[in-house]
Design a protein around this motif. Structure first.
Motif, PDB file in Angstrom:
ATOM      1  N   PHE A 151       0.843  -1.206   0.000  1.00 45.13           N
ATOM      2  CA  PHE A 151       0.000   0.000   0.000  1.00 45.13           C
ATOM      3  C   PHE A 151       0.873   1.250   0.000  1.00 45.13           C
ATOM      4  O   PHE A 151       1.762   1.405   0.818  1.00 45.13           O
ATOM      5  N   GLU A 152       0.619   2.113  -0.939  1.00 45.13           N
ATOM      6  CA  GLU A 152       1.379   3.366  -0.997  1.00 45.13           C
ATOM      7  C   GLU A 152       0.413   4.531  -0.966  1.00 45.13           C
ATOM      8  O   GLU A 152      -0.626   4.492  -1.609  1.00 45.13           O
ATOM      9  N   THR A 153       0.743   5.561  -0.246  1.00 43.58           N
ATOM     10  CA  THR A 153      -0.102   6.762  -0.266  1.00 43.58           C
ATOM     11  C   THR A 153       0.457   7.742  -1.293  1.00 43.58           C
ATOM     12  O   THR A 153       1.652   7.757  -1.562  1.00 43.58           O
ATOM     13  N   ALA A 154      -0.439   8.533  -1.854  1.00 45.72           N
ATOM     14  CA  ALA A 154      -0.016   9.509  -2.847  1.00 45.72           C
ATOM     15  C   ALA A 154       0.737  10.635  -2.150  1.00 45.72           C
ATOM     16  O   ALA A 154       0.254  11.194  -1.181  1.00 45.72           O
ATOM     17  N   PRO A 155       1.931  10.979  -2.641  1.00 42.14           N
ATOM     18  CA  PRO A 155       2.608  12.133  -2.063  1.00 42.14           C
ATOM     19  C   PRO A 155       1.809  13.408  -2.316  1.00 42.14           C
ATOM     20  O   PRO A 155       1.048  13.476  -3.295  1.00 42.14           O
ATOM     21  N   ALA A 156       1.964  14.382  -1.455  1.00 40.95           N
ATOM     22  CA  ALA A 156       1.129  15.598  -1.507  1.00 40.95           C
ATOM     23  C   ALA A 156       1.199  16.300  -2.861  1.00 40.95           C
ATOM     24  O   ALA A 156       0.199  16.821  -3.351  1.00 40.95           O
ATOM     25  N   HIS A 157       2.362  16.285  -3.495  1.00 39.45           N
ATOM     26  CA  HIS A 157       2.496  16.996  -4.762  1.00 39.45           C
ATOM     27  C   HIS A 157       2.060  16.139  -5.946  1.00 39.45           C
ATOM     28  O   HIS A 157       2.067  16.607  -7.073  1.00 39.45           O
ATOM     29  N   ARG A 158       1.735  14.848  -5.687  1.00 40.63           N
ATOM     30  CA  ARG A 158       1.245  13.980  -6.770  1.00 40.63           C
ATOM     31  C   ARG A 158      -0.063  13.331  -6.317  1.00 40.63           C
ATOM     32  O   ARG A 158      -0.143  12.105  -6.167  1.00 40.63           O
ATOM     33  N   PRO A 159      -1.111  14.150  -6.086  1.00 41.55           N
ATOM     34  CA  PRO A 159      -2.349  13.638  -5.496  1.00 41.55           C
ATOM     35  C   PRO A 159      -3.089  12.624  -6.376  1.00 41.55           C
ATOM     36  O   PRO A 159      -3.958  11.917  -5.879  1.00 41.55           O
ATOM     37  N   LEU A 160      -2.741  12.550  -7.658  1.00 41.12           N
ATOM     38  CA  LEU A 160      -3.425  11.597  -8.553  1.00 41.12           C
ATOM     39  C   LEU A 160      -2.614  10.324  -8.765  1.00 41.12           C
ATOM     40  O   LEU A 160      -2.939   9.517  -9.633  1.00 41.12           O
ATOM     41  N   TYR A 161      -1.584  10.157  -7.939  1.00 38.40           N
ATOM     42  CA  TYR A 161      -0.753   8.953  -8.050  1.00 38.40           C
ATOM     43  C   TYR A 161      -1.623   7.699  -7.922  1.00 38.40           C
ATOM     44  O   TYR A 161      -2.465   7.606  -7.030  1.00 38.40           O
ATOM     45  N   GLY A 162      -1.443   6.741  -8.831  1.00 36.23           N
ATOM     46  CA  GLY A 162      -2.203   5.486  -8.771  1.00 36.23           C
ATOM     47  C   GLY A 162      -3.547   5.549  -9.485  1.00 36.23           C
ATOM     48  O   GLY A 162      -4.251   4.552  -9.579  1.00 36.23           O
ATOM     49  N   LYS A 163      -3.926   6.712  -9.991  1.00 40.95           N
ATOM     50  CA  LYS A 163      -5.210   6.868 -10.702  1.00 40.95           C
ATOM     51  C   LYS A 163      -4.981   6.828 -12.214  1.00 40.95           C
ATOM     52  O   LYS A 163      -3.957   7.329 -12.705  1.00 40.95           O
ATOM     53  N   HIS A 164      -5.950   6.257 -12.913  1.00 40.85           N
ATOM     54  CA  HIS A 164      -5.923   6.260 -14.380  1.00 40.85           C
ATOM     55  C   HIS A 164      -6.960   7.242 -14.889  1.00 40.85           C
ATOM     56  O   HIS A 164      -8.154   7.102 -14.579  1.00 40.85           O
ATOM     57  N   ILE A 165      -6.521   8.228 -15.636  1.00 41.67           N
ATOM     58  CA  ILE A 165      -7.425   9.253 -16.177  1.00 41.67           C
ATOM     59  C   ILE A 165      -7.443   9.152 -17.696  1.00 41.67           C
ATOM     60  O   ILE A 165      -6.401   9.171 -18.354  1.00 41.67           O
ATOM     61  N   LEU A 166      -8.658   9.017 -18.216  1.00 39.72           N
ATOM     62  CA  LEU A 166      -8.885   8.849 -19.656  1.00 39.72           C
ATOM     63  C   LEU A 166      -9.458  10.155 -20.198  1.00 39.72           C
ATOM     64  O   LEU A 166     -10.453  10.662 -19.669  1.00 39.72           O
ATOM     65  N   ILE A 167      -8.814  10.690 -21.218  1.00 34.73           N
ATOM     66  CA  ILE A 167      -9.209  11.999 -21.757  1.00 34.73           C
ATOM     67  C   ILE A 167      -9.394  11.894 -23.269  1.00 34.73           C
ATOM     68  O   ILE A 167      -8.578  11.251 -23.946  1.00 34.73           O
ATOM     69  N   THR A 168     -10.471  12.496 -23.800  1.00 32.20           N
ATOM     70  CA  THR A 168     -10.577  12.658 -25.258  1.00 32.20           C
ATOM     71  C   THR A 168     -10.366  14.137 -25.577  1.00 32.20           C
ATOM     72  O   THR A 168     -10.723  15.006 -24.779  1.00 32.20           O
ATOM     73  N   ALA A 169      -9.784  14.391 -26.743  1.00 32.66           N
ATOM     74  CA  ALA A 169      -9.510  15.782 -27.115  1.00 32.66           C
ATOM     75  C   ALA A 169      -9.496  15.943 -28.626  1.00 32.66           C
ATOM     76  O   ALA A 169      -9.310  14.981 -29.362  1.00 32.66           O
ATOM     77  N   GLY A 170      -9.677  17.179 -29.047  1.00 29.78           N
ATOM     78  CA  GLY A 170      -9.604  17.505 -30.467  1.00 29.78           C
ATOM     79  C   GLY A 170     -10.911  17.229 -31.184  1.00 29.78           C
ATOM     80  O   GLY A 170     -11.912  16.857 -30.570  1.00 29.78           O
ATOM     81  N   PRO A 171     -10.911  17.400 -32.491  1.00 30.22           N
ATOM     82  CA  PRO A 171     -12.105  17.115 -33.289  1.00 30.22           C
ATOM     83  C   PRO A 171     -12.104  15.652 -33.702  1.00 30.22           C
ATOM     84  O   PRO A 171     -11.168  14.915 -33.385  1.00 30.22           O
TER      85      PRO A 171
END
Ligand code: CTP
Ligand code: CA
Length: 220
Positions: free
Chosen positions: A1-21
């Motif tokens: 188990f690792e906690t996210a360091p304060a400056h990397r609050p999204l550590y361990g998360k997967h974020i899916l983004i769509t962009a553009g046309p």
């Protein structure tokens, strides 16, 4: 188990983004598209990576370089974008920033269409799948699903309606009454189940940073 360091609050998360046309072919040299530089989505991807997330960026045709630490998947059409989004699951958060073409040509021509003495072709259009709505209804729906809406006139009312209709948790409503499209600044309202957060007019990079910080706060 690792906690996210304060400056990397999204550590361990997967974020899916769509962009553009998306580009929807008419024939090998012509297409239908929405106007979108991709800058807002790419900036969000960059900040999400900077704050420690694993980021998958599904990008339509844009002239932008990939932000550091981001995995980019290039697509052309809405249907390719939908497939790439499905293939990228599971994700903790989805941010659908792409300006997806609402329609495609039913049967794109395999050969270049030639002009015929002033006779114009009639394009038979069909509606594209709604990537955001189908993701919201998916068995593997991310815990936080965020859509964008570029609106004029009754910006907040239209966005609230879109949030419900598409099953999104948040809609980032972008007031495009001015020169936002392709411009450097954005005036946004964050529409959630709890209400409306209106942000002052900000550079797109700052909108991206604040949005990613807002996402990190939500996941705590
Ligand atoms: N969107 C999507 N797939 C589509 C159309 C839109 O995923 N085929 C997403 C966009 O990425 C955005 C949100 O839905 O996050 C809102 O897009 P918008 O074009 O404003 O919504 P529409 O339902 O297409 O409504 P409109 O008739 O106003 O264009
Ligand atoms: Ca649309």
């Amino acid at each position: 188990f690792e906690t996210a360091p304060a400056h990397r609050p999204l550590y361990g998360k997967h974020i899916l983004i769509t962009a553009g046309p998306t580009h929807e072919p008419i024939d090998p040299v012509r297409y239908i598209a929405n106007r979108s530089s991709g800058r807002q989505g790419f900036a969000i991807a960059g900040w999400a990576a900077a704050l420690g997330a694993r980021v998958t960026l599904v990008a339509g045709p844009v002239a932008l370089s990939t932000p550091t630490g981001v995995e980019r998947i290039d697509v052309e059409t809405a249907r390719e974008m939908q497939q790439a989004v499905r293939d990228a699951l599971p994700a903790d958060v989805a941010v659908m920033v792409a300006a997806v073409a609402d329609w495609r040509v039913d049967h794109a021509a395999d050969s270049k269409m030639k002009k015929q003495n002033g006779q114009v072709p009639a394009l038979q259009l069909t509606e594209n799948p709604d990537i955001l709505a189908s993701l919201s209804a998916d068995d593997r729906r991310p815990g936080l699903v965020i859509g964008f809406a570029a609106e004029t006139d009754n910006v907040i009312a239209y966005a609230q309606d879109k949030r419900k209709r598409k099953g999104a948790d948040w809609i980032v409503a972008n007031d495009v009454s001015g020169d936002v499209m392709g411009g450097a600044r954005n005036s946004v309202h964050i529409i959630t189940a709890g209400g409306v957060e209106s942000w002052e007019d900000l550079p797109k990079g700052e909108v991206a940073k604040r949005l990613v910080e807002r996402i990190a706060d939500e996941l705590v």
